[in-house]
Design a protein around this motif. Structure first.
Motif, PDB file in Angstrom:
ATOM      1  N   ARG A 185      15.481   6.181  -4.892  1.00 13.50           N
ATOM      2  CA  ARG A 185      15.282   7.172  -3.836  1.00 13.50           C
ATOM      3  C   ARG A 185      14.558   8.383  -4.420  1.00 13.50           C
ATOM      4  NH1 ARG A 185      17.169   6.876   1.023  1.00 13.50           N
ATOM      5  NH2 ARG A 185      18.636   5.229   0.484  1.00 13.50           N
ATOM      6  N   ASP A 186      13.433   8.725  -3.817  1.00 12.15           N
ATOM      7  CA  ASP A 186      12.607   9.831  -4.302  1.00 12.15           C
ATOM      8  C   ASP A 186      13.013  11.111  -3.571  1.00 12.15           C
ATOM      9  OD1 ASP A 186      10.715  11.560  -5.212  1.00 12.15           O
ATOM     10  OD2 ASP A 186       8.988  10.259  -4.794  1.00 12.15           O
ATOM     11  N   TYR A 187      13.840  11.923  -4.235  1.00 11.51           N
ATOM     12  CA  TYR A 187      14.339  13.158  -3.611  1.00 11.51           C
ATOM     13  C   TYR A 187      13.228  14.183  -3.398  1.00 11.51           C
ATOM     14  CZ  TYR A 187      18.926  11.247  -4.778  1.00 11.51           C
ATOM     15  OH  TYR A 187      20.034  10.440  -4.876  1.00 11.51           O
ATOM     16  N   LYS A 188      12.128  14.064  -4.163  1.00  6.07           N
ATOM     17  CA  LYS A 188      11.023  15.014  -4.025  1.00  6.07           C
ATOM     18  C   LYS A 188      10.105  14.658  -2.860  1.00  6.07           C
ATOM     19  CE  LYS A 188      10.974  16.331  -8.904  1.00  6.07           C
ATOM     20  NZ  LYS A 188      10.182  16.361 -10.170  1.00  6.07           N
ATOM     21  N   ASP A 189      10.307  13.464  -2.307  1.00  4.71           N
ATOM     22  CA  ASP A 189       9.470  13.017  -1.189  1.00  4.71           C
ATOM     23  C   ASP A 189      10.355  12.662   0.007  1.00  4.71           C
ATOM     24  OD1 ASP A 189       7.386  12.177   0.414  1.00  4.71           O
ATOM     25  OD2 ASP A 189       7.037  10.302  -0.664  1.00  4.71           O
ATOM     26  N   SER A 190      11.016  13.684   0.533  1.00  2.00           N
ATOM     27  CA  SER A 190      11.859  13.550   1.735  1.00  2.00           C
ATOM     28  C   SER A 190      12.924  12.462   1.602  1.00  2.00           C
ATOM     29  CB  SER A 190      10.976  13.261   2.960  1.00  2.00           C
ATOM     30  OG  SER A 190       9.991  14.249   3.114  1.00  2.00           O
ATOM     31  N   ASN A 191      13.408  12.255   0.375  1.00  2.40           N
ATOM     32  CA  ASN A 191      14.509  11.319   0.160  1.00  2.40           C
ATOM     33  C   ASN A 191      14.145   9.869   0.521  1.00  2.40           C
ATOM     34  OD1 ASN A 191      17.082  11.268  -0.917  1.00  2.40           O
ATOM     35  ND2 ASN A 191      18.094  11.310   1.068  1.00  2.40           N
ATOM     36  N   LYS A 192      12.862   9.534   0.437  1.00  5.98           N
ATOM     37  CA  LYS A 192      12.411   8.198   0.819  1.00  5.98           C
ATOM     38  C   LYS A 192      12.844   7.153  -0.210  1.00  5.98           C
ATOM     39  CE  LYS A 192       8.274   9.675   3.345  1.00  5.98           C
ATOM     40  NZ  LYS A 192       6.789   9.725   3.320  1.00  5.98           N
ATOM     41  N   GLN A 193      13.217   5.967   0.299  1.00  2.00           N
ATOM     42  CA  GLN A 193      13.547   4.867  -0.604  1.00  2.00           C
ATOM     43  C   GLN A 193      12.263   4.139  -0.985  1.00  2.00           C
ATOM     44  OE1 GLN A 193      17.272   2.494  -0.376  1.00  2.00           O
ATOM     45  NE2 GLN A 193      15.912   0.785  -0.001  1.00  2.00           N
ATOM     46  N   LYS A 194      12.072   3.944  -2.278  1.00  2.00           N
ATOM     47  CA  LYS A 194      10.851   3.310  -2.780  1.00  2.00           C
ATOM     48  C   LYS A 194      11.224   2.205  -3.762  1.00  2.00           C
ATOM     49  CE  LYS A 194       8.194   7.627  -2.433  1.00  2.00           C
ATOM     50  NZ  LYS A 194       7.347   8.603  -3.162  1.00  2.00           N
ATOM     51  N   GLU A 195      10.212   1.484  -4.226  1.00  2.00           N
ATOM     52  CA  GLU A 195      10.401   0.485  -5.267  1.00  2.00           C
ATOM     53  C   GLU A 195       9.589   0.878  -6.488  1.00  2.00           C
ATOM     54  OE1 GLU A 195       9.630  -3.482  -3.920  1.00  2.00           O
ATOM     55  OE2 GLU A 195      11.364  -3.519  -2.563  1.00  2.00           O
ATOM     56  N   ILE A 244      22.818   1.838 -12.666  1.00  2.00           N
ATOM     57  CA  ILE A 244      22.252   1.080 -11.546  1.00  2.00           C
ATOM     58  C   ILE A 244      23.202  -0.044 -11.153  1.00  2.00           C
ATOM     59  CG2 ILE A 244      20.966  -0.547 -13.019  1.00  2.00           C
ATOM     60  CD1 ILE A 244      18.672  -0.353 -10.915  1.00  2.00           C
ATOM     61  N   SER A 245      23.289  -0.313  -9.858  1.00  2.00           N
ATOM     62  CA  SER A 245      24.087  -1.435  -9.373  1.00  2.00           C
ATOM     63  C   SER A 245      23.166  -2.640  -9.168  1.00  2.00           C
ATOM     64  CB  SER A 245      24.781  -1.072  -8.063  1.00  2.00           C
ATOM     65  OG  SER A 245      23.827  -0.621  -7.115  1.00  2.00           O
ATOM     66  N   ASN A 246      23.741  -3.832  -9.175  1.00  2.00           N
ATOM     67  CA  ASN A 246      22.926  -5.042  -9.051  1.00  2.00           C
ATOM     68  C   ASN A 246      22.136  -5.098  -7.748  1.00  2.00           C
ATOM     69  OD1 ASN A 246      23.349  -6.357 -11.511  1.00  2.00           O
ATOM     70  ND2 ASN A 246      25.338  -7.129 -10.856  1.00  2.00           N
ATOM     71  N   ASN A 247      22.692  -4.514  -6.678  1.00  2.00           N
ATOM     72  CA  ASN A 247      21.996  -4.623  -5.396  1.00  2.00           C
ATOM     73  C   ASN A 247      20.730  -3.765  -5.320  1.00  2.00           C
ATOM     74  OD1 ASN A 247      23.047  -2.068  -5.020  1.00  2.00           O
ATOM     75  ND2 ASN A 247      24.579  -2.696  -3.513  1.00  2.00           N
ATOM     76  N   ARG A 248      20.490  -2.924  -6.331  1.00  2.00           N
ATOM     77  CA  ARG A 248      19.233  -2.163  -6.360  1.00  2.00           C
ATOM     78  C   ARG A 248      18.119  -2.905  -7.097  1.00  2.00           C
ATOM     79  NH1 ARG A 248      20.059   3.441  -8.906  1.00  2.00           N
ATOM     80  NH2 ARG A 248      17.793   3.393  -8.764  1.00  2.00           N
ATOM     81  N   ILE A 249      18.468  -3.974  -7.800  1.00  2.00           N
ATOM     82  CA  ILE A 249      17.461  -4.748  -8.534  1.00  2.00           C
ATOM     83  C   ILE A 249      16.817  -5.744  -7.572  1.00  2.00           C
ATOM     84  CG2 ILE A 249      17.015  -6.259 -10.500  1.00  2.00           C
ATOM     85  CD1 ILE A 249      19.549  -5.077 -11.812  1.00  2.00           C
TER      86      ILE A 249
END
Length: 377
Positions: A274-284, A256-261
């Motif tokens: 990023r949830d690849y199983k859900d249309s590549n949506k970015q989540k937290e 993980i990179s710092n900018n994802r925290i």
């Protein structure tokens, strides 16, 4: 901005007291906690025009530290530019089944080496087959052990050129689509990896200690032979520049990179994924600090393990001869490698166009290492 270092500083000591860690994991934690702090020492820069001074603390230089890999990544990419050919490139990914994750974690050096070997042998053998290409190729393999949620997910990213050098010394172009069917790749890779694994001297303890029994190990092998393994080819890169851009994202990064925290609050860590199983949506995702540290430490590699490897035409023994020939055959511009290595400041200036020696206070003078007399004063 919250960084990995902040999480280790706040919760690392408690985690070490409550969990048994390997020596390499302990070293990584301590290196990241100490990075660019007074505990690693440093120096003072002083302006030659005004009275401005600045303390610069030393970096840990650990390959798992998200703050220490940017410059290494850029230097590595600069060196790789000379290896690119004027052809299309493919992105092939070899993934180990989840059933093997516990075995891989307890035998990292062995299993990761076998992953490299099985993938390389698969690509080389099938590329040499006249049915597919009938030529020797050159490719780079990069080991990743994580998924977007930081769980254990060992896989190899391979950058493969669209063609190779045949036995007559001529360049053979591949089709626009990847020249080896994915199902053929997958089954060849499965067979090679499992054959190598059966011959390896593996350790089993804890939750998988039952695999010490030859019958249980045989049952696992049978299950793995019955599964369809995941090997896929992503859409080809548009040009050589896209290859470099890809390499920049994937080579010198761990977990993980710092900018994802996103935040650290009340003992909980929130990070983007990023949830690849859900249309590549970015989540937290929010997990406890303990769980976050556990997931990160899964990806600390054994000391000395090489996670970027070059094969075929790109192997060290072929670069000076066969790769040079391939450049001529593919009308690739020949660039002479730099005679001297640029200093860090000169390299940063080349990358950004900014002179980092200019004093931030007066914008006239230049910063240089202060003498002991200047520091005392």
């Amino acid at each position: 901005m919250v960084e990995l270092q902040d999480i280790f500083a706040a919760h690392g000591q408690a985690y070490r007291l409550n969990h048994s860690l390997w020596l390499n994991q302990l070293k990584v934690m301590r290196a990241i906690e100490s990075c660019r702090t007074a505990s690693l020492g440093g120096h003072v820069d002083a302006c030659d025009t005004c009275e401005f001074t600045r303390i610069s603390y030393n970096s840990c230089r650990n390959r798992h530290c998200p703050k220490c890999q940017t410059l290494n990544k850029e230097r590595w990419i600069e060196a790789r530019k000379n290896d690119l050919l004027n052809v299309g490139y493919f992105h092939v990914v070899f993934t180990l089944p989840d059933l093997l994750n516990p075995v891989a974690y307890q035998n990292q050096q062995i299993v990761y080496d076998l992953l490299f070997k099985a993938a390389a042998d698969t690509l080389a053998e099938l590329s040499a087959d006249e049915k597919y290409l009938g030529a020797q190729i050159g490719f780079t393999s990069i080991l990743h052990t994580w998924g977007q949620n930081l769980m254990h997910h060992p896989h190899l990213h391979c950058i493969v050129p669209g063609g190779g050098l045949n036995a007559s010394g001529k360049w053979v172009h591949s089709r626009k689509k990847f020249f080896i069917p994915v199902k053929v790749l997958s089954r060849k890779f499965r067979g090679k990896f499992l054959n190598y694994l059966k011959q390896a001297k593996l350790m089993f303890y804890g939750t998988i200690s039952d695999l010490k029994d030859p019958c249980r190990f045989h049952d696992l092998m049978s299950l793995l032979y019955q599964k369809e393994w995941v090997v896929y080819c992503k859409p080809p890169f548009k040009n050589a520049g896209c290859v470099i851009e890809y390499l920049g994202r994937y080579t010198h990064r761990v977990a993980i990179s710092n900018n994802r925290i996103v935040k650290l609050e009340d003992g909980l860590v929130t990070f983007k994924w990023r949830d690849y199983k859900d249309s590549n949506k970015q989540k937290e995702m929010t997990v406890t600090a303990d769980e976050f540290i556990r997931r990160f430490l899964i990806h600390v590699l054994p000391t000395g393990l090489t996670r970027i490897r070059h094969y075929g035409l790109l192997s060290p023994r072929n670069k000076a001869t066969k790769l040079k020939l391939c450049k001529k055959l593919t009308n690739t511009k020949l660039n002479d490698p730099p005679k001297t290595k640029l200093t860090t400041l000169d390299f940063l200036k080349k990358l950004t166009g900014k002179d980092f020696t200019i004093c931030p206070c007066c914008s006239i003078g230049h910063l240089s290492r202060a003498s002991p007399e200047q520091v005392i004063a």
